[in-house]
Design an enzyme around this catalytic site. Structure first.
Site, PDB file in Angstrom:
ATOM      1  N   LYS A   1      -9.297   9.228 -16.367  1.00  0.00           N
ATOM      2  CA  LYS A   1      -9.655   9.177 -14.950  1.00  0.00           C
ATOM      3  C   LYS A   1      -8.915  10.233 -14.153  1.00  0.00           C
ATOM      4  O   LYS A   1      -9.499  10.907 -13.287  1.00  0.00           O
ATOM      5  CB  LYS A   1      -9.339   7.788 -14.384  1.00  0.00           C
ATOM      6  CG  LYS A   1      -9.517   7.682 -12.869  1.00  0.00           C
ATOM      7  CD  LYS A   1      -8.922   6.407 -12.327  1.00  0.00           C
ATOM      8  CE  LYS A   1      -7.421   6.420 -12.309  1.00  0.00           C
ATOM      9  NZ  LYS A   1      -6.873   7.391 -11.310  1.00  0.00           N
ATOM     10  N   ASN A   2      -7.629  10.397 -14.437  1.00  0.00           N
ATOM     11  CA  ASN A   2      -6.819  11.337 -13.660  1.00  0.00           C
ATOM     12  C   ASN A   2      -7.147  12.789 -13.959  1.00  0.00           C
ATOM     13  O   ASN A   2      -6.643  13.690 -13.288  1.00  0.00           O
ATOM     14  CB  ASN A   2      -5.330  11.082 -13.910  1.00  0.00           C
ATOM     15  CG  ASN A   2      -4.857   9.798 -13.244  1.00  0.00           C
ATOM     16  OD1 ASN A   2      -5.526   9.257 -12.380  1.00  0.00           O
ATOM     17  ND2 ASN A   2      -3.715   9.304 -13.673  1.00  0.00           N
TER      18      ASN A   2
ATOM     19  N   CYS B   1      -2.404   3.781  -4.451  1.00  0.00           N
ATOM     20  CA  CYS B   1      -1.880   2.458  -4.749  1.00  0.00           C
ATOM     21  C   CYS B   1      -0.666   2.159  -3.877  1.00  0.00           C
ATOM     22  O   CYS B   1       0.016   3.060  -3.421  1.00  0.00           O
ATOM     23  CB  CYS B   1      -1.481   2.373  -6.224  1.00  0.00           C
ATOM     24  SG  CYS B   1      -2.880   2.217  -7.333  1.00  0.00           S
TER      25      CYS B   1
ATOM     26  N   ARG C   1       3.903   8.622  -0.963  1.00  0.00           N
ATOM     27  CA  ARG C   1       3.133   9.706  -1.554  1.00  0.00           C
ATOM     28  C   ARG C   1       2.563  10.650  -0.495  1.00  0.00           C
ATOM     29  O   ARG C   1       1.354  10.805  -0.363  1.00  0.00           O
ATOM     30  CB  ARG C   1       2.011   9.127  -2.413  1.00  0.00           C
ATOM     31  CG  ARG C   1       2.481   8.177  -3.478  1.00  0.00           C
ATOM     32  CD  ARG C   1       1.358   7.454  -4.161  1.00  0.00           C
ATOM     33  NE  ARG C   1       0.580   8.332  -4.995  1.00  0.00           N
ATOM     34  CZ  ARG C   1      -0.589   7.995  -5.534  1.00  0.00           C
ATOM     35  NH1 ARG C   1      -1.104   6.813  -5.287  1.00  0.00           N
ATOM     36  NH2 ARG C   1      -1.233   8.842  -6.296  1.00  0.00           N
TER      37      ARG C   1
ATOM     38  N   ASP D   1       3.161   5.713 -15.203  1.00  0.00           N
ATOM     39  CA  ASP D   1       2.076   4.768 -15.466  1.00  0.00           C
ATOM     40  C   ASP D   1       2.212   4.062 -16.810  1.00  0.00           C
ATOM     41  O   ASP D   1       1.403   3.187 -17.128  1.00  0.00           O
ATOM     42  CB  ASP D   1       0.723   5.490 -15.397  1.00  0.00           C
ATOM     43  CG  ASP D   1       0.359   5.876 -13.975  1.00  0.00           C
ATOM     44  OD1 ASP D   1       0.799   5.176 -13.048  1.00  0.00           O
ATOM     45  OD2 ASP D   1      -0.356   6.871 -13.785  1.00  0.00           O
TER      46      ASP D   1
ATOM     47  N   ARG E   1     -11.477  -0.105 -11.556  1.00  0.00           N
ATOM     48  CA  ARG E   1     -11.603   1.233 -10.976  1.00  0.00           C
ATOM     49  C   ARG E   1     -11.020   2.282 -11.909  1.00  0.00           C
ATOM     50  O   ARG E   1     -11.336   3.463 -11.783  1.00  0.00           O
ATOM     51  CB  ARG E   1     -10.905   1.299  -9.612  1.00  0.00           C
ATOM     52  CG  ARG E   1     -11.646   0.530  -8.540  1.00  0.00           C
ATOM     53  CD  ARG E   1     -11.093   0.797  -7.160  1.00  0.00           C
ATOM     54  NE  ARG E   1     -11.446   2.141  -6.706  1.00  0.00           N
ATOM     55  CZ  ARG E   1     -11.509   2.496  -5.432  1.00  0.00           C
ATOM     56  NH1 ARG E   1     -11.243   1.613  -4.501  1.00  0.00           N
ATOM     57  NH2 ARG E   1     -11.832   3.716  -5.091  1.00  0.00           N
TER      58      ARG E   1
END
Length: 468
Positions: free
Chosen positions: A37-38, A132, A137, A320, A428
């Site tokens: 995804k990233n 998130c 950030r 993560d 997601r």
């Protein structure tokens, strides 16, 4: 300007209000890791740099991809699915360089669109990003770099207005090797006039994947020693076809599931070079792996033992990977220490683990052996996990994407049944999590959303902070 398009059903998607998971069973079998995804979402943004068609394969069918495709469609991109996981994106012209404020706070992708839009039409209005609930950030690094390249930026309450007569190469020294800021500068630099040098750049596999795609499109990008990226701008870029890397976060998630349940799982697409630091810590803890022709197999080699971990930028231990590791450490003998140096507020999810029986103490001190940028700033960014402690099934509510799989992992390891709500966060970022978990023997029941409520739920999901 339209609102986000989120109502189309996609293959592999799941529409659950909750999962009911019965723990205690070892997991065995094989799963295939999806495209990262990233990486995929950034590659989609890169297609804005050219009017020619670009094709991406191995695209995960997740809600986050749908959201980004909605953004691109609004800007003028034609989206064509060639098969279940292959999409062709063509942006012959920019129809509207003002992205809807409906995307404000949805995710951090819009801020990456500034460079491509400035090259295509010389201006853009971009909503401020979300993320998130794991820290502030900020986008200061992004904006400072673009200003240095010649962009005029006006910051408003929910959006940023940018315009330029032409971006030019410059030297940008990032105060921190931010992945997002590095990607933003890359997307701006590849068509800028002259040469751009990015010092202290992020070099994560996802960043390298973006560089490889840009290189296929005709960009000139050199990755040098000491986190230095040098970009020589070109006048135009062409279309390209690219297969994104597999998701190393998903790989680590299922690796942790195999070790936590004392099972054995092969993850197709897993790459050892993307997981070196994770594998070292997994082995110290008591897990083990084997490289296979299709990927890697993970299992438990011995009783789990405490270890110390400090998250860091690549090639360090990925932030993560921290959440599934914490669940493993609740079952390890002794006191383990985790020092989070990337985000200042990422241990909030541990409070619900404590309700399951975990012994986790949070601290504002830097317990990882060295001070980090959060030292003496009153952030609970270190954790001491004492174990082993038996976990008991409870009701859990997912606060963010990565905590989501940690809760799934805890439920799989627990005695009894857990009900996990807020599954939209997990879905997601993870493609078909229920199907993959069931394929390795997990006992997962779901509460399907009736067809007439699917669209409303998906719209609601896009109003929450986005995945990382």
């Amino acid at each position: 300007m339209g609102a986000p398009s989120t109502t189309a059903t996609t293959p592999g998607s799941t529409d659950q209000r909750w999962y009911r998971i019965r723990g205690g069973a070892p997991l065995h079998g094989s799963v295939e890791a999806s495209g990262a995804k990233n990486s995929v979402t950034k590659l989609m943004v890169a297609t804005l740099l050219t009017p020619a068609p670009c094709t991406l394969t191995r695209v995960p069918r997740i809600a986050e991809v749908d959201v980004v495709l909605g953004m691109l469609t609004e800007l003028g991109t034609h989206v064509e699915w060639l098969d279940e996981h292959t999409v062709r994106l063509t942006t012959e012209r920019i129809a509207d360089a003002s992205l809807s404020e409906a995307y404000s706070g949805v995710n951090r992708i819009p801020i990456l669109m500034m460079g491509p839009l400035l090259h295509r039409v010389g201006e853009a209005v971009i909503p401020l990003p979300g993320g998130c609930r794991i820290g502030k950030r900020p986008v200061d690094f992004h904006l400072a770099g673009l200003r240095a390249m010649g962009a005029e930026i006006v910051e408003q309450v929910r959006s940023v207005q940018v315009k330029t007569l032409g971006l030019r190469g410059t030297h940008v020294a990032l105060p921190f090797p931010s992945v997002g800021a590095t990607e933003n500068l890359l997307l701006a630099a590849v068509r800028a006039q002259g040469t751009t040098v990015i010092s202290n750049a992020a070099v994560e596999p996802e960043v390298v994947d973006l560089i490889l795609f840009l290189q296929q499109m005709g960009a000139l990008v050199d990755v040098e020693a000491d986190r230095t990226i040098v970009v020589q701008g070109v006048d135009r870029l062409r279309g390209a076809t690219h297969a994104p890397i597999h998701d190393r976060i998903e790989v680590a998630s299922f690796a942790a599931a195999a070790v936590a349940t004392d099972g054995r799982i092969e993850v197709v697409g897993a790459r050892q070079d993307h997981l070196m630091t994770f594998l070292n810590h997994l082995r110290r803890l008591g897990g083990e792996f084997e490289v296979t022709p299709r990927g890697m197999t993970f299992f438990r080699a011995r009783a789990l033992e405490a270890t110390h971990v400090q998250t860091d930028v690549h090639p360090g231990f990925m932030t993560d990977w921290q959440q599934p590791l914490v669940v493993l450490l609740t079952q390890a003998r002794g006191a383990s220490v985790i020092h989070e140096t990337i985000y200042e507020d990422r241990f909030g999810y541990t409070r619900q683990l404590a309700e399951m029986g975990a012994d986790i103490a949070l601290s504002t001190l830097c317990l990882g052996g060295k001070s980090c940028r959060f030292a003496a700033r009153d952030f609970e960014h270190s954790a001491v996990v004492s174990g082993p402690t038996p976990l008991t099934g409870v009701d859990l509510t997912i606060p963010d994407l990565r905590a989501g799989f940690a809760y799934v992992l805890a439920a799989l390891s627990a005695d009894g049944t857990s009900v996990i709500r807020g599954t939209r966060f997990l879905e997601r970022g993870y493609e078909d999590p229920v199907g993959k978990l069931r394929s390795v023997g997990a006992q997962v029941e779901t509460d399907p959303v009736p067809a007439d409520r699917v669209a409303a739920d998906r719209v609601a999901a896009d109003q929450v902070p986005a995945v990382h």
